[in-house]
Write an enzyme that holds these catalytic residues in place. Structure first.
Site, short mmCIF file in Angstrom:
data_model
loop_
_atom_site.label_atom_id
_atom_site.label_comp_id
_atom_site.label_asym_id
_atom_site.label_seq_id
_atom_site.Cartn_x
_atom_site.Cartn_y
_atom_site.Cartn_z
N TYR A 1 0.82 -1.22 0.00
CA TYR A 1 0.00 0.00 0.00
C TYR A 1 0.85 1.27 0.00
O TYR A 1 0.51 2.26 -0.65
CB TYR A 1 -1.00 -0.03 1.17
CG TYR A 1 -2.16 -0.92 0.82
CD1 TYR A 1 -2.21 -2.25 1.23
CD2 TYR A 1 -3.17 -0.45 -0.02
CE1 TYR A 1 -3.24 -3.09 0.84
CE2 TYR A 1 -4.21 -1.27 -0.42
CZ TYR A 1 -4.23 -2.59 0.01
OH TYR A 1 -5.25 -3.41 -0.41
N CYS B 1 -7.41 2.82 12.71
CA CYS B 1 -6.81 1.98 13.76
C CYS B 1 -7.46 0.60 13.73
O CYS B 1 -8.66 0.45 13.51
CB CYS B 1 -7.05 2.64 15.13
SG CYS B 1 -6.24 1.74 16.46
N CYS C 1 -4.82 5.72 20.52
CA CYS C 1 -4.74 4.68 21.57
C CYS C 1 -3.30 4.23 21.77
O CYS C 1 -3.01 3.44 22.66
CB CYS C 1 -5.64 3.50 21.21
SG CYS C 1 -5.05 2.53 19.82
N CYS D 1 -1.26 3.90 15.96
CA CYS D 1 -2.33 4.87 16.23
C CYS D 1 -1.88 5.94 17.22
O CYS D 1 -1.40 5.63 18.31
CB CYS D 1 -3.53 4.11 16.80
SG CYS D 1 -4.91 5.16 17.22
N ARG E 1 1.80 1.90 -3.49
CA ARG E 1 0.68 2.42 -4.28
C ARG E 1 0.37 3.87 -3.90
O ARG E 1 0.02 4.69 -4.75
CB ARG E 1 -0.54 1.52 -4.14
CG ARG E 1 -0.34 0.20 -4.88
CD ARG E 1 -1.46 -0.76 -4.63
NE ARG E 1 -2.74 -0.23 -5.10
CZ ARG E 1 -3.91 -0.72 -4.67
NH1 ARG E 1 -3.93 -1.69 -3.77
NH2 ARG E 1 -5.03 -0.24 -5.13
N HIS F 1 -14.74 1.81 -2.42
CA HIS F 1 -13.70 0.91 -1.89
C HIS F 1 -12.71 1.67 -1.01
O HIS F 1 -11.64 1.17 -0.72
CB HIS F 1 -12.97 0.21 -3.05
CG HIS F 1 -13.85 -0.73 -3.80
ND1 HIS F 1 -13.59 -1.13 -5.08
CD2 HIS F 1 -15.01 -1.33 -3.45
CE1 HIS F 1 -14.54 -1.96 -5.49
NE2 HIS F 1 -15.42 -2.10 -4.53
N CYS G 1 -10.92 1.15 19.38
CA CYS G 1 -10.50 2.51 19.01
C CYS G 1 -11.15 2.91 17.68
O CYS G 1 -11.23 2.10 16.76
CB CYS G 1 -8.97 2.52 18.88
SG CYS G 1 -8.32 4.13 18.45
#
Ligand code: BV8
Ligand code: ZN
Length: 302
Positions: free
Chosen positions: A77, A138, A202, A199, A80, A130, A143
């Protein structure tokens, strides 16, 4: 009669009949896929670009893959995100944004690349079913942290490795070249979970890309608003099906839903397999415009 139109291979008569229908239409719906961004240099899912290293992109776009190897999925990812940030919206993205300003038009996009947004497509008429590469959320069950994030790389450990060019070509005068980590021959380094995005709320939860993975439900509010567009108010006269293989559900189901409501379908695709899958019926006045969306879409929406 193939009176060559401005787009090779497309009959002027088809473009003229589309212009007529567009002018007199009250409501237009579009379903867009990876082919819309192909001209911007982003690989499609199922074309040659669909293979990322040895992995089929679809096997990586799953909660299971993320649970097993979050480092590999984040590298997929992050790569991308990097490519999408380097890409620019093309003339089709802008033409669709323009259409939204002059007609009652809803654009359903399966793309997560953010290019429609960067073409200033009004957000009220753009449904990202999408999700987006540039939303992160998170994974901690309790959370609710979610944020828009365009930092590239999102964490230092996901920096795209660069290689000294002289290792590849001693005569080269450029120094650093990004390594193409989508190339299977390039060794991927392991990224330990501790170096992946965590995150800020949290402080323990691992963050994940805010996209819909295979096996996950689409955002219900988005689906409701599309349902609403289809079932109340003026009927949808034209449904544009742009650069999608129409293989992913329930997204592809919107084509049938629009047809059921009496819409005429216009498929814009490089190949005719998607046209057939979209159930085109020329006796009902449907259109098939074979070509690059970046060339065809601006032309037919002029
Ligand atoms: C769900 C985000 C249930 C991630 C994506 C069997 C039958 C039917 C359905 C299923 C099945 N088995 C499983 C399913 C369900 C599954 C599915 O549809 N699988 C398919 C593949 C068989 N669907 C799901 O899992 C969905 N969720 O069903 O949940 C549920 C319900 C309630 C509660 C819990 C669960 C979730 C699907 C969403 C998956 N996420 N993306 C990411 O991007 O990493 S989908 C992913 O593929 C991309 O978003 C992309 O949009 C999408 C579809 O691909 P396309 O956009 O169409 O791109 P593709 O490469 O396929 O085609 C490109 C086209 O462009 C081609 O036609 C090409 O010819 C054309 N083209 C190329 N260049 C150009 C061009 N055209 C014009 N111009 C050019 N230049
Ligand atoms: Zn959290």
């Amino acid at each position: 009669t193939l009176v060559e139109s401005v787009i090779p291979g497309i009959a002027q008569a088809d473009i003229d009949s589309f212009y007529q229908a567009l002018k007199s239409s009250n409501r237009i719906l579009a379903l867009c896929g990876a082919g819309l961004s192909a001209a911007s240099g982003l690989p499609t899912f199922r074309g040659a670009g669909g293979l990322w290293r040895t992995h089929d992109a679809m096997s990586l776009a799953t909660p299971e893959a993320f649970a097993v190897d979050p480092g590999l999925v984040w590298q997929f990812y992050s790569y991308r995100r990097h490519m999408a940030l380097k890409a620019d919206p093309n003339r089709a993205h802008f033409a669709l944004a323009e259409l939204a300003k002059r007609k009652d038009f809803l654009c359903i996009s399966q793309n997560v690349d953010g290019l429609s947004q960067r073409a200033n497509h009004p957000s009220s008429s753009l449904k990202l079913i999408h999700g987006s590469l540039f939303d992160v959320k998170c994974t901690d069950f309790y959370c609710t942290h979610t944020e828009a994030n365009f930092t590239d790389p999102i964490v230092p450990a996901l920096e795209i490795p660069t290689i000294d060019d002289r290792e590849i070509d001693p005569t080269s005068n450029t120094t650093r070249e990004e390594v193409d980590i989508s190339d299977i021959n390039v060794k991927l380094t392991d990224v330990p979970v501790k170096d992946l995005p965590h995150c800020p709320t949290c402080e323990t939860g691992l963050l994940r890309p805010g996209v819909v993975w295979f096996g996950e439900a689409l955002p219900s509010a988005t689906m409701d608003s599309i349902e609403d567009f289809l079932s109340s108010g003026p009927k949808v006269d034209i449904m544009l099906v742009i650069g999608t293989s129409a293989t992913v559900h329930p997204a592809a189901g919107y084509i049938e839903a629009a047809r059921y409501k009496g819409a005429r379908i216009a498929v814009i695709n490089m190949e005719d397999e998607a046209a057939h899958r979209s159930g085109l019926d020329f006796d009902r006045g449907d259109w098939f415009f074979r070509g690059d969306a970046a060339k065809v879409v601006p032309e037919i929406l002029k």
